[in-house]
Design a protein around this motif. Structure first.
Motif, PDB file in Angstrom:
ATOM      1  N   SER A   6      49.616  51.664  38.741  1.00 28.12           N
ATOM      2  CA  SER A   6      48.342  52.046  39.513  1.00 28.12           C
ATOM      3  C   SER A   6      48.508  52.182  40.941  1.00 28.12           C
ATOM      4  CB  SER A   6      46.975  51.546  38.892  1.00 28.12           C
ATOM      5  OG  SER A   6      47.005  50.067  39.455  1.00 28.12           O
ATOM      6  N   ARG A   7      49.039  51.134  41.746  1.00 26.12           N
ATOM      7  CA  ARG A   7      49.086  50.898  43.019  1.00 26.12           C
ATOM      8  C   ARG A   7      47.763  50.924  43.442  1.00 26.12           C
ATOM      9  NH1 ARG A   7      54.052  49.462  43.291  1.00 26.12           N
ATOM     10  NH2 ARG A   7      53.962  49.558  45.553  1.00 26.12           N
ATOM     11  N   ASP A   8      46.871  50.254  42.658  1.00 28.32           N
ATOM     12  CA  ASP A   8      45.457  50.058  43.168  1.00 28.32           C
ATOM     13  C   ASP A   8      44.989  48.675  42.637  1.00 28.32           C
ATOM     14  OD1 ASP A   8      42.627  49.857  43.506  1.00 28.32           O
ATOM     15  OD2 ASP A   8      42.192  51.655  42.050  1.00 28.32           O
ATOM     16  N   TRP A   9      44.883  47.588  43.576  1.00 23.33           N
ATOM     17  CA  TRP A   9      44.263  46.451  43.219  1.00 23.33           C
ATOM     18  C   TRP A   9      43.030  46.254  42.511  1.00 23.33           C
ATOM     19  CZ3 TRP A   9      47.929  43.005  43.087  1.00 23.33           C
ATOM     20  CH2 TRP A   9      48.807  42.922  44.051  1.00 23.33           C
ATOM     21  N   GLU A  10      42.176  46.967  42.490  1.00 21.53           N
ATOM     22  CA  GLU A  10      40.931  46.914  41.690  1.00 21.53           C
ATOM     23  C   GLU A  10      41.093  47.325  40.190  1.00 21.53           C
ATOM     24  OE1 GLU A  10      36.447  48.908  41.859  1.00 21.53           O
ATOM     25  OE2 GLU A  10      37.706  49.658  43.192  1.00 21.53           O
ATOM     26  N   GLU A  11      41.951  48.330  40.099  1.00 28.35           N
ATOM     27  CA  GLU A  11      42.127  48.686  38.774  1.00 28.35           C
ATOM     28  C   GLU A  11      43.095  47.523  38.193  1.00 28.35           C
ATOM     29  OE1 GLU A  11      43.324  50.553  34.934  1.00 28.35           O
ATOM     30  OE2 GLU A  11      41.671  50.809  36.552  1.00 28.35           O
ATOM     31  N   ALA A  12      44.064  47.268  39.076  1.00 29.52           N
ATOM     32  CA  ALA A  12      44.934  46.076  38.402  1.00 29.52           C
ATOM     33  C   ALA A  12      44.195  44.698  37.926  1.00 29.52           C
ATOM     34  CB  ALA A  12      46.017  45.846  39.338  1.00 29.52           C
TER      35      ALA A  12
ATOM     36  N   ASP B  28      47.338  28.826  46.419  1.00 33.59           N
ATOM     37  CA  ASP B  28      46.986  27.843  47.613  1.00 33.59           C
ATOM     38  C   ASP B  28      47.456  28.246  48.825  1.00 33.59           C
ATOM     39  OD1 ASP B  28      45.725  25.744  46.206  1.00 33.59           O
ATOM     40  OD2 ASP B  28      47.654  24.937  45.411  1.00 33.59           O
ATOM     41  N   SER B  29      48.064  29.602  48.790  1.00 35.39           N
ATOM     42  CA  SER B  29      48.800  30.195  49.821  1.00 35.39           C
ATOM     43  C   SER B  29      47.514  30.597  50.812  1.00 35.39           C
ATOM     44  CB  SER B  29      49.898  31.593  49.446  1.00 35.39           C
ATOM     45  OG  SER B  29      50.116  31.833  50.651  1.00 35.39           O
ATOM     46  N   ASP B  30      47.859  30.719  52.321  1.00 33.31           N
ATOM     47  CA  ASP B  30      47.053  31.372  53.218  1.00 33.31           C
ATOM     48  C   ASP B  30      47.240  32.922  53.248  1.00 33.31           C
ATOM     49  OD1 ASP B  30      45.936  28.800  53.865  1.00 33.31           O
ATOM     50  OD2 ASP B  30      47.621  28.619  55.294  1.00 33.31           O
ATOM     51  N   ARG B  31      48.278  33.364  52.898  1.00 26.58           N
ATOM     52  CA  ARG B  31      48.582  35.055  52.841  1.00 26.58           C
ATOM     53  C   ARG B  31      48.127  35.561  51.733  1.00 26.58           C
ATOM     54  NH1 ARG B  31      53.745  37.212  51.328  1.00 26.58           N
ATOM     55  NH2 ARG B  31      53.770  39.587  51.994  1.00 26.58           N
ATOM     56  N   VAL B  32      47.496  36.843  51.908  1.00 34.67           N
ATOM     57  CA  VAL B  32      47.098  37.642  50.641  1.00 34.67           C
ATOM     58  C   VAL B  32      48.121  38.567  50.240  1.00 34.67           C
ATOM     59  CG1 VAL B  32      45.507  39.187  49.794  1.00 34.67           C
ATOM     60  CG2 VAL B  32      44.780  37.319  51.191  1.00 34.67           C
TER      61      VAL B  32
ATOM     62  N   PRO C   3      45.168  39.254  45.592  1.00 30.61           N
ATOM     63  CA  PRO C   3      43.878  39.519  46.274  1.00 30.61           C
ATOM     64  C   PRO C   3      42.563  39.456  45.247  1.00 30.61           C
ATOM     65  CG  PRO C   3      45.030  41.513  45.940  1.00 30.61           C
ATOM     66  CD  PRO C   3      45.802  40.385  45.437  1.00 30.61           C
ATOM     67  N   LEU C   4      42.118  38.379  44.839  1.00 26.64           N
ATOM     68  CA  LEU C   4      41.150  38.220  43.779  1.00 26.64           C
ATOM     69  C   LEU C   4      39.743  38.269  44.303  1.00 26.64           C
ATOM     70  CD1 LEU C   4      42.974  35.470  41.498  1.00 26.64           C
ATOM     71  CD2 LEU C   4      42.982  37.982  41.188  1.00 26.64           C
ATOM     72  N   ASP C   5      39.635  37.616  45.503  1.00 31.75           N
ATOM     73  CA  ASP C   5      38.429  37.499  46.187  1.00 31.75           C
ATOM     74  C   ASP C   5      37.243  38.539  46.286  1.00 31.75           C
ATOM     75  OD1 ASP C   5      39.162  34.918  46.504  1.00 31.75           O
ATOM     76  OD2 ASP C   5      39.802  34.969  48.459  1.00 31.75           O
ATOM     77  N   GLU C   6      37.895  39.753  46.379  1.00 33.65           N
ATOM     78  CA  GLU C   6      37.311  40.705  46.651  1.00 33.65           C
ATOM     79  C   GLU C   6      36.580  41.304  45.369  1.00 33.65           C
ATOM     80  OE1 GLU C   6      37.497  45.634  48.368  1.00 33.65           O
ATOM     81  OE2 GLU C   6      39.342  44.174  48.423  1.00 33.65           O
ATOM     82  N   PHE C   7      36.911  41.044  44.191  1.00 29.69           N
ATOM     83  CA  PHE C   7      36.708  41.312  42.924  1.00 29.69           C
ATOM     84  C   PHE C   7      36.013  40.210  41.841  1.00 29.69           C
ATOM     85  CE2 PHE C   7      40.495  43.835  44.431  1.00 29.69           C
ATOM     86  CZ  PHE C   7      39.805  44.940  44.564  1.00 29.69           C
ATOM     87  N   MET C   8      36.506  39.025  42.090  1.00 25.99           N
ATOM     88  CA  MET C   8      36.132  38.023  41.088  1.00 25.99           C
ATOM     89  C   MET C   8      36.239  36.679  41.890  1.00 25.99           C
ATOM     90  SD  MET C   8      39.369  37.659  38.887  1.00 25.99           S
ATOM     91  CE  MET C   8      39.289  35.921  38.544  1.00 25.99           C
ATOM     92  N   SER C   9      35.333  35.632  41.532  1.00 27.87           N
ATOM     93  CA  SER C   9      35.725  34.363  41.654  1.00 27.87           C
ATOM     94  C   SER C   9      36.227  33.523  40.501  1.00 27.87           C
ATOM     95  CB  SER C   9      34.566  33.753  42.204  1.00 27.87           C
ATOM     96  OG  SER C   9      33.323  33.506  41.414  1.00 27.87           O
ATOM     97  N   LEU C  10      37.097  32.824  40.516  1.00 28.05           N
ATOM     98  CA  LEU C  10      37.601  31.920  39.341  1.00 28.05           C
ATOM     99  C   LEU C  10      37.315  30.450  39.453  1.00 28.05           C
ATOM    100  CD1 LEU C  10      39.417  32.434  37.102  1.00 28.05           C
ATOM    101  CD2 LEU C  10      41.273  31.439  38.298  1.00 28.05           C
ATOM    102  N   GLN C  11      36.390  29.823  38.569  1.00 28.23           N
ATOM    103  CA  GLN C  11      36.216  28.576  38.500  1.00 28.23           C
ATOM    104  C   GLN C  11      37.070  27.422  37.802  1.00 28.23           C
ATOM    105  OE1 GLN C  11      32.321  28.944  36.461  1.00 28.23           O
ATOM    106  NE2 GLN C  11      31.348  29.954  38.336  1.00 28.23           N
ATOM    107  N   LYS C  12      38.271  27.826  38.338  1.00 32.24           N
ATOM    108  CA  LYS C  12      39.522  27.006  37.845  1.00 32.24           C
ATOM    109  C   LYS C  12      40.480  27.206  38.902  1.00 32.24           C
ATOM    110  CE  LYS C  12      41.583  27.620  33.797  1.00 32.24           C
ATOM    111  NZ  LYS C  12      43.281  27.578  34.406  1.00 32.24           N
ATOM    112  N   PRO C  13      41.517  26.266  39.014  1.00 33.79           N
ATOM    113  CA  PRO C  13      42.483  26.334  40.054  1.00 33.79           C
ATOM    114  C   PRO C  13      43.326  27.573  39.936  1.00 33.79           C
ATOM    115  CG  PRO C  13      42.685  23.976  39.121  1.00 33.79           C
ATOM    116  CD  PRO C  13      41.649  24.977  38.063  1.00 33.79           C
TER     117      PRO C  13
END
Length: 290
Positions: free
Chosen positions: A233-239, A162-166, A206-216
């Motif tokens: 990895s220091r890589d969000w895509e990999e993580a 629910d946070s506004d900050r990524v 930072p999930l929005d760039e890689f996926m959408s979650l249909q639960k809270p």
């Protein structure tokens, strides 16, 4: 008489006492006391692995806040205990474990608000549910108070969807707090409000760039896996794309991957498929023997 390798743990002793404490600047003090006696009682392989993991642990601290027992029902409380057991086991097997903390232990003894089982005659608490997983033997730091009081003066980030900050990166000098909350029945903004009332800054993964979650929200094990994989990895895509919990039950059916993530997975599968024939062609005799 054979000697123990330097730094190795003896295979037999009467008991092990491991004390974990986190001090300023993230210098971790780990004290391991091995008490010998005449009979040399053996320690289990599981206990040896746990001690070794505690000694190796470093990097950022991941704190699970157990302050939500009063707003969860019995089913949710037991699901939380199961998730935390998965987190502990997963972290223990990592080559470089993260520092684990459980805060809000006092609140963990508050009874769940609803009994879901008709045959149940008592109210479950988070502490009772964790006891079924022998959590008193876990080598983690425990804090009776909530995170705000337990880590007063330290840098903290409360992770909530629910946070506004990524969240853009992970730092070793910061404590990342994960709400110990299972919400089979949606509890909107519960973690955000607790963090704001405690004066702790919040962030979301930072999930929005890689996926959408249909639960809270994600499960505790999924959040932990993403954090741990990013530290490596220091890589969000990999993580995010590589987190095992997102590709198996119960989250798999709620996750919708972006085209970027789908293309990445197809490329990975293609590379694996290409490597298999090459391995067989390189060893035709071995292939016939198999």
């Amino acid at each position: 008489m054979a000697t123990q390798p330097e730094g190795a743990l003896p295979r037999s002793f009467s008991h092990v006492t491991v004390t974990l404490s986190i001090v300023p600047f993230d210098k971790v003090s780990v004290s391991v006391q091995l008490a010998l006696n005449g009979r040399h009682a053996r320690i289990s392989k599981r206990q040896r692995h746990a001690v070794n993991a505690a000694v190796r642990a470093q990097g950022p601290t991941v704190c699970f806040d157990l302050s939500y027992g009063s707003i969860m029902n019995s089913t949710e409380v037991n699901a939380l205990a199961n998730q935390l057991a998965l987190v502990y086991g997963y972290n223990r097997k990592l080559p470089q474990p993260l520092l684990l903390t459980m805060a809000g232990i006092s609140a963990a003894s508050v009874e769940a608000c609803i009994i879901t089982s008709k045959d149940s005659k008592h109210m479950d608490t988070v502490a009772q549910a964790l006891h079924t997983w022998s959590w008193e033997k876990w080598l983690v730091q425990r804090e009776a108070a909530g995170p705000a009081e337990a880590f007063k003066g330290r840098r903290m980030v409360y992770l909530t969807s629910d946070s506004d900050r990524v969240l853009d990166t992970i730092s070793d000098d910061t404590i990342y707090i994960v709400g110990g909350l299972v919400d089979h029945k949606v509890k909107p903004r519960a973690a955000l409000e607790l963090a704001q009332n405690s004066g702790i800054c919040t962030a979301r993964l930072p999930l929005d760039e890689f996926m959408s979650l249909q639960k809270p929200a994600l499960t505790c094990i999924a959040v932990f896996q993403i954090l741990e994989r990013f530290v490596r990895s220091r890589d969000w895509e990999e993580a995010i794309c590589g987190a095992p919990a997102l590709r198996c039950a119960p989250l798999r059916k709620y996750v919708k991957w972006s085209k970027r993530a789908q293309d990445r997975e197809k490329a990975r599968e293609h590379c694996e498929a290409q490597s298999l024939p090459q391995r067989d062609q390189a060893n035709p005799l071995e292939k016939r023997q198999r």
